[in-house]
Design a protein around this motif. Sequence first.
Motif, short mmCIF file in Angstrom:
data_model
loop_
_atom_site.label_atom_id
_atom_site.label_comp_id
_atom_site.label_asym_id
_atom_site.label_seq_id
_atom_site.Cartn_x
_atom_site.Cartn_y
_atom_site.Cartn_z
N SER A 188 6.54 4.04 -4.64
CA SER A 188 5.39 4.76 -4.11
C SER A 188 5.68 6.25 -4.23
O SER A 188 6.83 6.67 -4.28
CB SER A 188 5.14 4.38 -2.65
OG SER A 188 5.96 5.15 -1.80
N ALA B 76 5.25 8.42 -2.01
CA ALA B 76 5.90 8.90 -0.79
C ALA B 76 7.41 8.73 -0.90
O ALA B 76 8.17 9.57 -0.41
CB ALA B 76 5.35 8.14 0.42
N SER C 159 4.63 1.28 1.11
CA SER C 159 5.37 2.53 1.28
C SER C 159 4.48 3.76 1.22
O SER C 159 4.77 4.72 0.51
CB SER C 159 6.52 2.66 0.26
OG SER C 159 7.56 1.79 0.63
N ALA C 160 3.38 3.70 1.96
CA ALA C 160 2.55 4.90 2.09
C ALA C 160 3.29 5.93 2.94
O ALA C 160 3.08 7.12 2.82
CB ALA C 160 1.22 4.55 2.75
N LEU C 161 4.18 5.43 3.80
CA LEU C 161 5.00 6.30 4.63
C LEU C 161 6.44 6.18 4.18
O LEU C 161 6.93 5.10 3.89
CB LEU C 161 4.91 5.87 6.10
CG LEU C 161 3.57 6.08 6.81
CD1 LEU C 161 3.60 5.45 8.18
CD2 LEU C 161 3.24 7.56 6.91
N ALA C 162 7.12 7.32 4.10
CA ALA C 162 8.54 7.32 3.76
C ALA C 162 9.21 8.46 4.52
O ALA C 162 8.53 9.28 5.14
CB ALA C 162 8.73 7.48 2.25
N VAL C 163 10.53 8.47 4.48
CA VAL C 163 11.26 9.55 5.13
C VAL C 163 11.32 10.74 4.19
O VAL C 163 11.69 10.58 3.03
CB VAL C 163 12.68 9.10 5.48
CG1 VAL C 163 13.45 10.22 6.15
CG2 VAL C 163 12.63 7.86 6.36
N SER D 75 6.69 10.87 6.43
CA SER D 75 5.64 11.59 5.71
C SER D 75 4.99 10.71 4.65
O SER D 75 5.60 9.80 4.10
CB SER D 75 6.28 12.81 5.04
OG SER D 75 5.40 13.44 4.16
N THR D 76 3.74 11.03 4.37
CA THR D 76 3.08 10.46 3.20
C THR D 76 3.47 11.32 2.01
O THR D 76 4.22 12.28 2.15
CB THR D 76 1.57 10.56 3.38
OG1 THR D 76 1.26 11.93 3.61
CG2 THR D 76 1.08 9.74 4.55
N PHE D 77 2.93 11.03 0.85
CA PHE D 77 3.17 11.85 -0.33
C PHE D 77 2.66 13.26 -0.06
O PHE D 77 1.50 13.45 0.29
CB PHE D 77 2.44 11.23 -1.53
CG PHE D 77 2.63 11.99 -2.82
CD1 PHE D 77 3.89 12.35 -3.25
CD2 PHE D 77 1.54 12.31 -3.61
CE1 PHE D 77 4.06 13.03 -4.44
CE2 PHE D 77 1.70 12.98 -4.81
CZ PHE D 77 2.97 13.35 -5.22
#
Lengths: 167, 596
Positions: free
Chosen positions: A51, A53, B168-172, B182-184
Motif C-alpha cells: 500500500s 501508506a 494497509s490504508a494506515l501505516a506507521v 498515518s495514511t499515504f
Amino acid sequence: MNGLRELVSALAQKHGTRRESLLPILQGIQAHEHYLSDDAMVEVARALDLSTAQVYGTATFYSFLVTRPQGRHVIRLCRTITCVMHGKNQLLKELETLLKVRVGETTADGLFTLLETNCLGQCHQGPAILIDDEPYTRLTPERIRVIVAEYQQKAALESENSGLINS
Amino acid sequence: MPHTVNCQIDHLSVNIQPGATILEAARSIHIQIPTLCYHSDLCVAGNCRLCMVEQVGADRLLPACATPVTEGMEILTNSQKVRHARKVMLELLMSEHRSDCTHCYKNGRCELQNLASEYLVQDGRFIDLVPFKNYTIDDLSPSIIKDDAKCIRCQRCVRTCAEIQAVSALAVAHKGAEMKISTFFDLPMAEVVCTNCGQCVTHCPTGALVEKNYIDAVWQAMDDDARHVVVQTAPAVRIALGEALGLEPGQIVTGKMVAALRRLGFDSVLDTDFSADLTIIEEGHELLQRLREVIRDKNPQVKLPMTTSCSPGWIKFLEHLYPDLLPHLSTAKSPQQMFGALAKTYYARRIGMDAKNMVSVSVMPCTAKKFEAARPEMCASGFRDVDYVLTTRELAMMIRQAGIDFLSLPDDEFDSIMGQSSGAGVIFGATGGVMEAALRTVYEVVTGREVPFDGLNIVPVRGLEQVKEAALTISSPLPEWGFLDGVTLKTCVVHGLAGAREVMKKVADGSCDYHFIEIMACPGGCLGGGGQPMPVSDHVREMRARAIYRDDAGKAIRKSHENPDVVKLYEDFLKEPLGHLSHQLLHTHYVARKRY
C-alpha cells in the motif's frame, strides 16, 4: 510520470519485488530524483504490491530519504555536543549567511539544502559536515567558504557546458 | 520434548502447552494482566509495555504478551516493581494523549481510561506533551473519525488493516517523537484506499479511531412532528445489541430492540431482514440469468463467478484494488439500500405518506454503511434513500440516553408491510449466510425441490474458517432450467478482506472455477462488523453466530421466496425479479477508484 515508471521498474528488476527490496529501490529513486515524490511512491507501491501508506511509512522513517524536493546538494551539519564544542555554531552562522537560508531551507538557486544531523562519528575531528555522501572535517568558517565556492563553481561550469552543447 | 511446560505465576502452578506466552498462562488461571497493544485477533506487537511482569531472579521486567513461558519460570504479576512500572507506563502514554475524557466519544468505553482509573494514574510526573504536538483531527470521512491526539500508537489499527483486511490504508510513519499512524502522505481517510470497514475502530483501545455518529441528527428528525421517521435494523444488530446493554454475547434481543426503537420515537419500525430476503430474490435470479447466459448462450460478455454485493467495505475494496473485476459484482444493491429505495416509494405509498416528509434511518453493524448511504447513486427514490446510518453502538447509546431500562422491556414486533422476514434473511448477518440463503432459493427455483441438506442447514458454508467452499450438483431441474442438469454449482465463501484478496487473485488469473462467491469485508461477516459492540474476539463472534443460526432455526419461514411481505411486494409493485422497477430501484452500478 512515464520516466518514473521506467526508473522504478528498472530498480525493481535490479533489487527484486520483495518487501526487503523497498529500501534499496527508494534509495535508487532518491539518487536519481533527489527526493521521493508522491508519484514515485505510488509507482513503488504498484511494483511491490504494497500500500502507498506502507511505502510512505518507510520513506518517512529514514532521515536520508525525503518526501519533499530539496537542493541538488544537501549539507548536513553535525549538531552533536562534541562538534558544538569544536565551533559548530560559528560554522552554522557562516553557512546561513553565505547561503542566505536557515536550517531546513533550500537556496534560491536550488543548489543547496541546509540541514542538521545527529552524530556523524567524526567527534575527534569536529566540527564536521556531510555534503551529499562526502564528509568534511576540522572545519572553520574560512574553509567552509572555500568548499561552498567549489560546489558553486562546479555547478556554474556544468550549466555553462550544457549551455554550450545546447547552442 | 515435554508436552507441557510448568511454571509459577504469583505462586500458583500453571501447566500449559509449550510456546504459550506468560499472558496466556496467566489468563488460563484467571489472573488478569493489563494490556493495550495486545489483541487476540492480531499478531503480537509488544510495544505498549503495559503487560510487564517480574521474573523472580531477573533484573529486567518481561513483556507478558511477547514472552513464552519456560520450564520452572517464576513470574510475579503484582509485585511492587510491576505495579510501579505499570503506573509509569500509563502516565507516559497519557503524557502524549489528549485526556479530555469528559468530552470524548469513547468516554466510559475506553480501554486506556479504564486502566488509568484502575491504577489511579495521577497528574504531574511527566509533562503533558499534547500542547507541543501539532495534532489534527480527520473528520472528512462519512464513516470514521481519526484523532491523532488520542492515539497511543499501539498500532492495533495498523495490524488490523494489514492482517485482517490486507488494505494497509494506515501505516506507521515518521519516527521517534514524531512517529504517528498515518495514511499515504497523511491524506484524509476519505481520500485513500480506506474501505470504511471500521475494523480499526473496533480494535482501537482509545478514542483515536471512532465512528462518525449521527445520533443528534436522528433525535432531531424524530423531534420534528412533520417528519415520518422510518427505521430498519440489520440482521446482525439484534444478536449483538444486548452486549452493549449489559448482556452476555449471543443473546437474541429482537423483541426488546423493536420495543426500544418504538419508545425512542421512530414512527415505523421495520426490518432489513425483509430486504435481505428481497436481495436473495434479486441476486439469486441474477445468478441464474448469468448462468443461463454463460452456460447456455455462451455469452462472453457475462462474467462468472458472480460475487455478492451486500458488504459496502468489500465493494469499495474491489473498486480500489481490482477495478477490472467489477463486472463480477452482482448489481443487486445491499439490503440497506434496497430497503431505502422502497421505503420512500412503495412503503410511502402504502401508508399514504409523502416521501419528502420521510426520514429513513438504518441501524447497522457497520461503519461502511454510512459511506454506502452517502454514495451519490443511492437516490433511486428521488430522495436520498437512506438519510442516516447508526451503528449498533450508537443505538445502544441512544437507548441509554433515553433512560430506557432495556432488559425490562416487553418483546414487541416489527410493523407490517416491510417487517416480515424468513430465516434466510436472518442468517445474512453471519459469514456464509447469504450463500446459504441464496442456495435455498436458487435450488428450489431451478428444481422445484428443497435444497438437499438436512433441515435446510447448509453446514459447509457456516463457521469462522476464512475461506469455505461448497458444491451442489443440480439434477432433474424444471424444463426451463434444463441446461443446468448435471451442473455442479461451485461456491466459495470468504470473510475478511485479506481472504477476499487471495480469492480475487485467483479469479483474476482464472485459476478457480467458482460460479458464486460470497464476500463479507469483516471477520465473521456482519456479526463481526465495524459498528458492533466492543470488545470483539473469535469467542464473541462464535457466540453471535450461534445466536443467528438459532434465530433462523426457530423461524416458521426459512426461505426468502416464501416471505409473505416479499411475495406481496412483487405482486403489488415490482411484478417480477429483475424487472423494470427492480432495475430502477434495487440494482446499482460501481465505479473504478484509485488504487493508490
